[in-house]
Design a protein around this motif. Structure first.
Motif, PDB file in Angstrom:
ATOM      1  N   ARG A  58       0.840  -1.194   0.000  1.00 20.50           N
ATOM      2  CA  ARG A  58       0.000   0.000   0.000  1.00 20.50           C
ATOM      3  C   ARG A  58       0.878   1.248   0.000  1.00 20.50           C
ATOM      4  NH1 ARG A  58      -5.198   0.693   1.519  1.00 20.50           N
ATOM      5  NH2 ARG A  58      -5.302  -1.391   2.426  1.00 20.50           N
TER       6      ARG A  58
ATOM      7  N   ASP B 109       2.034   4.852   0.997  1.00 19.18           N
ATOM      8  CA  ASP B 109       1.965   5.861   2.051  1.00 19.18           C
ATOM      9  C   ASP B 109       3.076   6.863   1.754  1.00 19.18           C
ATOM     10  OD1 ASP B 109       4.405   4.907   3.152  1.00 19.18           O
ATOM     11  OD2 ASP B 109       3.380   3.673   4.637  1.00 19.18           O
TER      12      ASP B 109
ATOM     13  N   GLY C  25       0.174  -2.363  -5.685  1.00 16.18           N
ATOM     14  CA  GLY C  25      -0.539  -2.183  -4.438  1.00 16.18           C
ATOM     15  C   GLY C  25      -1.522  -1.034  -4.539  1.00 16.18           C
ATOM     16  N   PRO C  26      -2.437  -0.949  -3.585  1.00 18.61           N
ATOM     17  CA  PRO C  26      -3.453   0.105  -3.637  1.00 18.61           C
ATOM     18  C   PRO C  26      -2.906   1.476  -3.231  1.00 18.61           C
ATOM     19  CG  PRO C  26      -3.765  -1.226  -1.686  1.00 18.61           C
ATOM     20  CD  PRO C  26      -2.648  -1.863  -2.472  1.00 18.61           C
ATOM     21  N   GLU C  27      -3.649   2.478  -3.646  1.00 23.38           N
ATOM     22  CA  GLU C  27      -3.436   3.877  -3.273  1.00 23.38           C
ATOM     23  C   GLU C  27      -2.205   4.520  -3.921  1.00 23.38           C
ATOM     24  OE1 GLU C  27      -4.062   4.503   0.944  1.00 23.38           O
ATOM     25  OE2 GLU C  27      -5.682   3.033   0.930  1.00 23.38           O
TER      26      GLU C  27
ATOM     27  N   TRP D  58      -4.479  -4.385  -5.214  1.00 22.27           N
ATOM     28  CA  TRP D  58      -3.844  -5.507  -4.525  1.00 22.27           C
ATOM     29  C   TRP D  58      -3.563  -6.599  -5.535  1.00 22.27           C
ATOM     30  CZ3 TRP D  58      -1.469  -4.851  -0.342  1.00 22.27           C
ATOM     31  CH2 TRP D  58      -1.968  -4.097   0.701  1.00 22.27           C
TER      32      TRP D  58
END
Length: 186
Positions: A39, A41, A62-64, A78
């Protein structure tokens, strides 16, 4: 490791996560120099922008990762375990950027079994499982970049990847962990 939960008089043993099923690993052709799956960040985005700015053939999954990372191939979703392991197998270096440095996650073992170098942030407890010769570590983006260069330029990839792969497949499979549980129970 072993601890006793005194208030309950229970003995507990801590075991590592096992790697994924061996059938998922296929020694695929190398497609990427660098792979990161997780993810997005702020910290991970900063590290991966540095990687994409300095190296070719970077994959991020991955997400985001909505804005993506210029210079990297990004799958903003994902990935299944099978897809993740395929990406690990197709990569010379798998980067691990932890959300917390307090513990080792299952991804370390899954990536460790692949045909790639796992380059990870220093994690509490990592040296209980892998030496620096098996899984090199970094503290910051500059050290990460330097180690990536060393691995790619000095052709050190084979040594690191075979060291971690051999140890993972020998010690951290479902079978080896089940054998340890039986040994502890006897």
């Amino acid at each position: 490791s072993k601890c006793v939960l005194e208030s309950y008089d229970i003995e507990a043993h801590l075991l590592p996560f096992p790697m994924a099923d061996e059938e998922l690993y296929g020694n695929l052709d190398m497609k990427y120099d660098i792979c990161f799956i997780g993810r997005c960040d702020e910290k991970r985005e900063r590290y991966m922008k540095v990687a994409a700015d300095n190296f070719d053939d970077v994959f991020i999954g991955g997400p985001e990762w909505n804005g993506g990372v210029i210079g990297a191939e990004v799958e903003n979703r994902w990935l299944s375990q099978k897809e993740m392991i395929e990406k690990y197998e197709e990569s010379r270096i798998v980067i691990n950027i932890a959300k917390t440095r307090e513990h080792v996650t299952h991804r370390i073992f899954e990536a460790g079994a692949a045909n790639s170098v796992v380059l990870t942030e220093r994690l509490s407890g990592l040296r209980e499982f892998y030496s620096e010769d098996e899984m090199p570590c970094f503290e910051d983006p500059g050290e990460m970049t330097s180690k990536i260069s060393d691995i790619l330029m000095d052709n050190m990839q084979h040594n690191f990847s075979s060291n971690s792969r051999e140890k993972t497949r020998e010690n951290y499979t479902m079978t080896s962990i089940a054998e340890r549980i039986i040994e502890i129970a006897e």
